[in-house]
Every structure is written in C-alpha cells, then in structure tokens.
Enzyme design. Sequence first.
Site, PDB file in Angstrom:
ATOM      1  N   CYS A 176     -82.454-100.429  17.098  1.00  0.00           N
ATOM      2  CA  CYS A 176     -81.431 -99.672  17.530  1.00  0.00           C
ATOM      3  C   CYS A 176     -82.263 -98.359  16.904  1.00  0.00           C
ATOM      4  O   CYS A 176     -81.516 -96.863  17.158  1.00  0.00           O
ATOM      5  CB  CYS A 176     -80.598 -99.847  17.435  1.00  0.00           C
ATOM      6  SG  CYS A 176     -80.013-101.718  17.632  1.00  0.00           S
ATOM      7  N   HIS A 316     -73.882 -93.317  15.796  1.00  0.00           N
ATOM      8  CA  HIS A 316     -74.242 -94.385  16.956  1.00  0.00           C
ATOM      9  C   HIS A 316     -73.480 -94.851  17.503  1.00  0.00           C
ATOM     10  O   HIS A 316     -73.152 -95.641  17.707  1.00  0.00           O
ATOM     11  CB  HIS A 316     -75.018 -95.259  14.770  1.00  0.00           C
ATOM     12  CG  HIS A 316     -76.111 -96.438  15.857  1.00  0.00           C
ATOM     13  ND1 HIS A 316     -77.015 -96.504  16.599  1.00  0.00           N
ATOM     14  CD2 HIS A 316     -75.745 -98.225  15.563  1.00  0.00           C
ATOM     15  CE1 HIS A 316     -77.334 -97.638  15.971  1.00  0.00           C
ATOM     16  NE2 HIS A 316     -76.842 -98.694  15.957  1.00  0.00           N
ATOM     17  N   GLU A 327     -70.112 -97.290   9.676  1.00  0.00           N
ATOM     18  CA  GLU A 327     -71.168 -96.313   9.833  1.00  0.00           C
ATOM     19  C   GLU A 327     -69.491 -95.287   9.388  1.00  0.00           C
ATOM     20  O   GLU A 327     -69.425 -94.255   8.477  1.00  0.00           O
ATOM     21  CB  GLU A 327     -70.759 -95.728  11.498  1.00  0.00           C
ATOM     22  CG  GLU A 327     -71.184 -94.383  11.493  1.00  0.00           C
ATOM     23  CD  GLU A 327     -71.627 -94.225  13.022  1.00  0.00           C
ATOM     24  OE1 GLU A 327     -71.719 -95.687  13.913  1.00  0.00           O
ATOM     25  OE2 GLU A 327     -72.581 -93.099  13.257  1.00  0.00           O
ATOM     26  N   LYS A 348     -72.318 -93.893  23.808  1.00  0.00           N
ATOM     27  CA  LYS A 348     -72.371 -95.075  24.470  1.00  0.00           C
ATOM     28  C   LYS A 348     -71.094 -95.486  24.632  1.00  0.00           C
ATOM     29  O   LYS A 348     -71.041 -96.586  24.991  1.00  0.00           O
ATOM     30  CB  LYS A 348     -72.539 -96.707  22.830  1.00  0.00           C
ATOM     31  CG  LYS A 348     -73.769 -96.400  22.226  1.00  0.00           C
ATOM     32  CD  LYS A 348     -74.543 -96.594  20.733  1.00  0.00           C
ATOM     33  CE  LYS A 348     -75.502 -96.954  20.982  1.00  0.00           C
ATOM     34  NZ  LYS A 348     -75.946 -95.295  19.892  1.00  0.00           N
ATOM     35  N   HIS A 353     -75.324 -99.196  24.938  1.00  0.00           N
ATOM     36  CA  HIS A 353     -76.453 -99.137  24.819  1.00  0.00           C
ATOM     37  C   HIS A 353     -77.611 -98.948  24.701  1.00  0.00           C
ATOM     38  O   HIS A 353     -78.489-100.400  24.888  1.00  0.00           O
ATOM     39  CB  HIS A 353     -76.041-100.364  23.066  1.00  0.00           C
ATOM     40  CG  HIS A 353     -77.328 -99.806  21.768  1.00  0.00           C
ATOM     41  ND1 HIS A 353     -77.967 -98.576  21.513  1.00  0.00           N
ATOM     42  CD2 HIS A 353     -76.267-100.419  20.409  1.00  0.00           C
ATOM     43  CE1 HIS A 353     -77.914 -98.802  20.001  1.00  0.00           C
ATOM     44  NE2 HIS A 353     -77.869-100.251  19.448  1.00  0.00           N
ATOM     45  N   PHE A 412     -80.685-103.006  13.934  1.00  0.00           N
ATOM     46  CA  PHE A 412     -81.072-105.062  13.629  1.00  0.00           C
ATOM     47  C   PHE A 412     -81.968-105.053  12.215  1.00  0.00           C
ATOM     48  O   PHE A 412     -83.017-103.669  12.894  1.00  0.00           O
ATOM     49  CB  PHE A 412     -80.968-105.707  14.593  1.00  0.00           C
ATOM     50  CG  PHE A 412     -80.416-105.772  15.083  1.00  0.00           C
ATOM     51  CD1 PHE A 412     -78.750-105.916  15.107  1.00  0.00           C
ATOM     52  CD2 PHE A 412     -79.769-107.352  16.932  1.00  0.00           C
ATOM     53  CE1 PHE A 412     -77.075-106.739  14.943  1.00  0.00           C
ATOM     54  CE2 PHE A 412     -78.668-107.585  17.366  1.00  0.00           C
ATOM     55  CZ  PHE A 412     -77.679-107.219  16.545  1.00  0.00           C
TER      56      PHE A 412
END
Lengths: 425, 397
Positions: A176, A316, A327, A348, A353, A412
């Site tokens: 990501c 994010h 975050e 998002k 996403h 990830f």
Amino acid sequence: MRSDTDHLGRPVVVITGMGVITSLGQGQAENWAALTGGRSGIRQITRFPTTNMRTTIAGTVDFIPVPDMSAPALSERLAELVIAEAIAESGLGSGGDFPGPLFLALPPVELEWPQRQALALASGANESVHYDDLRKAARAGGFEANYRRFLFGSVGESLADRFGTKGSPIATSTACASGGTAIQLGVEAIRRGEAEAALVVGTDASVNAESIIRFSLLSALSTRNDPPSGASRPFSKDREGFVMAEGAGALVLETLAHARARGATVLGVVEGCGEAADGFHRTRSSPDGKPIIACMKHALEDAGLAPDAIGYINAHGTGTPENDKMEWVGVTAVFGERAASIPISSNKSMIGHTLTAAGAVEAIFTVLALKHGLLPPTINYETPDPALPVDCVPNKARAAKVGHAISNSFGFGGQNVCLVIGGEA
Amino acid sequence: MPNNDRDAVITGIGIASCLGTGVEAHWAALTDPAGFKPVVDSDSFAPAMVHPIAALDLDKQIPKRGDQRQMEAWQRIGVFAAGLALDSAGIKGNADLLGKMGMIVAAGGGERDYAVDEAILSGLPKAADQGAYLNEHLLSDVRPTLFLAQLSNLLAGNISIVHGVVGWSRTFMGEEACGADAVRIACARIAAGQGDLTLVGGSYNAQRPDVVLHYEMGGASAAPPFAGIWARQAQGGGLVLGSLGCFLVIESRAHAQARGATILAKIASVRTDRCRREPGQATHNAFTQFHAMAQHLDQDTCAVISGASGLAAPTQEEAVWLEELGLPVRAVATALGHCLEPTFPASLALAALAVRHGKLFNPLDPAETVMDRPLRQALVTGWGHWRGEALALVTAP
C-alpha cells in the site's frame, strides 16, 4: 521565489502534470469536484458474482472498457489514461517521446481464474483437473497471449513503448506504499542528475473475487455493505476495515530549473521523501509506532522543514482499527501538541483504498488541496473515537491556505513512505 | 589520485542454488577437477526440467519455526540467502548497521495452494452456480495467511522481520530486468551519496507447477534431454528454470573501510536498458553499454559471466555479440538454471567469486574454453528472455 536548489543543494523537484482516475471518475476535474463534494465512489460489486462473500462492495472503476479483462490489462489501461492526462497538462514529452525514466507502482501479477479455467477446458480433463493437465494444454499451444500478459514486466514495457520513456522501466511494489515509493524513486533519480524529468504512475485494478477474498481472510475489509457509501469510516469509533478500490495516478516530475526554462506551470513541489521499514509483523505496525514516526521524521528532514511548517496531513487513513490508531500515535509523536489541531483527512473515506495506486493518487489530491486552498473531507465521520482526537475535516471540505502538507502511505509487510509536498514554487 | 570513497563494492555474498548453499559450495562445484556436473531434476515436472534447490538448513538463518511456517518456499530461499549475505558481510545482528541498511529486492509472486486450485478447477464445471462455488471454496479452503506468502513485497517484509534490515525497503518486479535495475539503482545511490549500505538480490522457486506452466504457455521451456545453454541451441534452445536465492551486500568503499569489512570486489560499472527486441536492437544496447565502460576494461584479465537464458532468439543474438568481444565466456544458467528476477545478482556473485579467486571457473558447456591466465575482471551480461539488457563490470577491489 523558490531557489532552483534545495537546502542540501539538490535540484528542487516539481510536479508539472497530473492525471487521475478513481471510482469517482476520470480526470482531475471530475475527481476534485466529487472529492470536495464529499461524494463516495464505493458501490456494490457487479463485475463478478459476490454470493457467499462477506464483503460485496468496492471502489471499482467500471467505466473504462478493456478487451480480455484482467488485473494487469485494466491496470495498464488506467495507467495509459492518467499518463496521457499528466503529459498533456505538463506539455512535456508528448508524441510518445518522454525525456526521462518511468517509475511504475504496480500490483503483483498472476494468472487469474478465467485463464486457469480456459486451460482446464482446453485440457479436456473431466472428473479431476490437475496442474499437469493445465500444463499439457499450455504445451499444445494457443496461450502465448496469457504468457505475455502475466509477465510482471509486461505493463511497464508496454507503457515504455507507448510513451517513449527512457531506459529500463522500474515497476515497484511496497504494497500500500507503492505509489509513494514510485514518487520517491523518481525524485531520487532526478536528484542524482540521471534525468531532468521522470514519469511516475501508480495503478491498481485488481478487484476480483480472489483478491477480495484474500483481504477478507485477513479480516482487513469492511463488511458494512449497505449502503456502500457508508462503509469506509476512517478515524470513526465504528470503523472496521478498509474498502478495496481501483484507480491510478500519474505525475510528471521535473527539476524546477527545467520547468522554469520551458515556461511550464508548477503545480506543486515534492520537497521531501522519507521511508522506514518495520520488522515487527507481517500485517501489523510496531506497537511503539517507531517506523511510522521515523518515516515522517525522515521526510521532514529531507525537506528541511520543522514539523511546525506542516499545515495539512493527507492520511493513509485506511479505516482499519489498527492503521488509524497507529497513524495517530505517529502523528502525535511527530507533531506533539499541534497534532489535534492539524487537519488530517482521509481520501479513502470516499475513494476506498486504491492499494498500489494510493500513494500516487493521494499525492495528487494533496497537490490539488494546496493549489485550490481547499481540504477534502473525511466522510462518514459520525461517531468520533475518543482515543483519536483528530481534526479529520469531518464530512465537509474546508477552505484553508496551506503551504506544506504531508501524504502518508503505510504498507503490509512494513514498508512506509511519507512525502512532503509544497504548494508554491 | 581520484577519490574512490563512493565506489560501490561488494562486501557480502549469500547464495543458495542447486549447487549448494554458500559461496564455498558454489566455488567447489564450479571448479571440480573432474569437470562440471549439472544438477537437474528431469522427472518432477516432465517434460520440463528444473534445477532443484539444495537442502537448506533453515534453522541456521530463520531461527523461529513460526517465521518459517509463515513463508512459502520462495521466501524461505530468499530469507536464507539474505542471511548468508549478512553473515558474509559481518553485519548479521548488528542493529546499528541493520537499522540504516536499505534493501532492494527483485521479486515475482509467491506460491499458490495447488491442491485448492485443482479441487476448485475440478468442481467448477459441475457447479450449478460457478461464481458462488468459486467464492465459497476460496473462502473456506485457502489458508488465511497464504496471501502474505504471495505478495511480491513480502520477501522484503520477511527479511525485515527475520534479519532486522529496516533502514528502507523497496521491491522491484519484472523478471530479469528488475534484478539488474536493483543493482544499478543501489550502486547509483551509493555513488550519489544517497546511502552507504544496501542489501540487493532476490529469490526464485522454480519447483512450482504455476511457474513451469507460465513458461510452457509461452512455448519457452527447453525440451529434454538436458544440455548446456550453448549446446541447447542445436535442439531449439529454451529455458530450464532454476531455484535460487542470492543477495549481495553492496556498500560504499568508505563505509566498508571504516568498519573494517573485507571488500570482495568492486562494481566498476553497471548499466541497464530496454528495446523492443527487433533484430539487432539488443546488440546495439549491449555495445552502447560496453563502450560506456570500456575505459575500465583490461582485455587480458577479463572474462564474461553471461546471464543468457537459453531461449533461442536472445541467446543466439548474445552469442554473436560475445563472439565479437572475444573473451572467455561462462553462461551460468547451465549451472544454476534460469532464475528470472535474481539472475543478475547471482551472475554478479559468481563474477565476484571469480575475481576474488583470481581465476575463471571450469567451462560449463562444450562451447566454452578454459581460461588459464589470471582473471582480475568480469563482464556480466543480463539479457532478459523477453526484455531488458544489462551489463556490469566487476573488478578486483
């Protein structure tokens, strides 16, 4: 007026062209209007049957047709369209002759079920199908197009042919964070003096049954299917997962000196890039937030800016319980008491996403936010999480004059990237 | 005297292949006085042949069994080889160095659950509702964490977790070319002062029905019986895939000297490019690359480590070009198999080994000639079987 070189004497890298496609539509104008209008692009999946699935929604891009649909085919087509938009805006490298390298954020490629089924059918195996049968069918011929399509190099090579980028195209995956990594690779190549300009694109069109199920099996996806627009809830107390989505973003990067010499309009400045890897766990961040903190700090150091200079954070913000919490831990560590008063919004919440493309798509929206003096909202923010006292620009866009912003991407596998973007050249 | 602080030098090599694990095992196999003997499995994927990975003592490099279980073979091979490279460079367990070390990993994708695939393919034609059947079986039969063994960037992720390399991390994809670009960008970053210490490499598991299938779809698989890369051309050429993990520690000379590391070899130059592979285009790229590094070349002490894949058209075009160079050649895919992403790092590793020993190893194919004189340099070619041309010059430190 900004100098042609930065605080470390390196060439300043600017953005002179951008192109974007998300589930909200095609092109900067359409996307910006929808994004600042608080509209969601998340919808019921119609591309394939969703019977038995826990998650039946996604931010698919269903309005761009491709022959022989597959993830790499649609990813490549989206990349072509956003690159064409970016090149047209920048006025650099049109006519299939872009004067610099290509950096591409691309989802991993592999054969998909329709192709596997076609091989099984061609094998003539009846009761029980084995890989040996598929291989026998493959050896009999007729599947060369699949071989080519599902090479990892095929998308980059095809884009390099079409747009005439120079040198070997670089296709990168840091999950990501890939879009951010691709931008960073482009910035670094320009700073090394390898080129005056670079073409960067992040693209991801991998919503299919298996990919949804893979994320589902990791309990990463929202299952709030009805209504789809309410599923992505970053920073809310009732957030429960991200929504998988498709999209692409392209940026023309060049040195400020080069842009000035040709009279190009500067849309934004990539002032700094930071990254840090996490060795804690395959899907979870270090509980102390160290890598997330380090990547934001590295980006600020690279930009030569103090945290006080940052007026907006493009989060994010996936809407998973874990990401948003970590975050916030990172942001509070880096920005201290200011953390709660810096606007932090998550695109998002509206586009879902876009995975591999997210870093590029959201960098573009960050540039547009600075350019228009308008911060896109975090929609679906109805139930604040007392543990995360963020100013997430709830539900409605907000006018704000911001000089410098950061855009975060966490992947990830522990790969994290933060970009510092400046509005004025 | 020119300042050579920013030279990119190799201070660590980790390699595991069909020839064994570690540089000593590889050198022994390649210099066997009885001549080179290929390690080929002609049965498991017949009629395709593969070079199988040697037995790996995984506990030595991946001490936690839980970590081993979380990975599939391609990741275990890669994490194992990365550990060997860190050991060889004297960095293993040094948290300060690992904390600032970056990595560029060249990777494809991971293994699937083949039994689940086969069961679904068998059941689908009989299912009343094929979409529902596919969803139901993927949801109930696929191991939830398998995804993490499939994602390309999770080889790098596992190296961060197991070995603690956490400075920065990038994964490049795209068959052979991405392995060469990983090396090129690591060296360019060092030259430009963007970093001092990088782990570069990748891994490939050839013993997988899906990758064998992939190259069979492309008509790219070599027909038995086994023959070396050049000899194979008389029977139509083709690929024999090989399982391999290879990582290099590439470091700035100043950084290596400051920490007292042994410098194994220097990467004097590395260049990559692409073309559409119309006749002569790859040769043109190779000549351009060669001329750009010709100033460093010493014809008398140089040999070529070729990454030729065996596929007919590019291998035969490269052979003609190499003929013009007139240097002794070793096509290492005869020994290692063709290994896609990590091919170029592995070729560099064998080049660095030869430079370190001051001599070229045995011919691997009847077309290759013995080199008696001392070797101090090696040119490394990396032509992808489909796209991408790379050339590097590895010299004595």
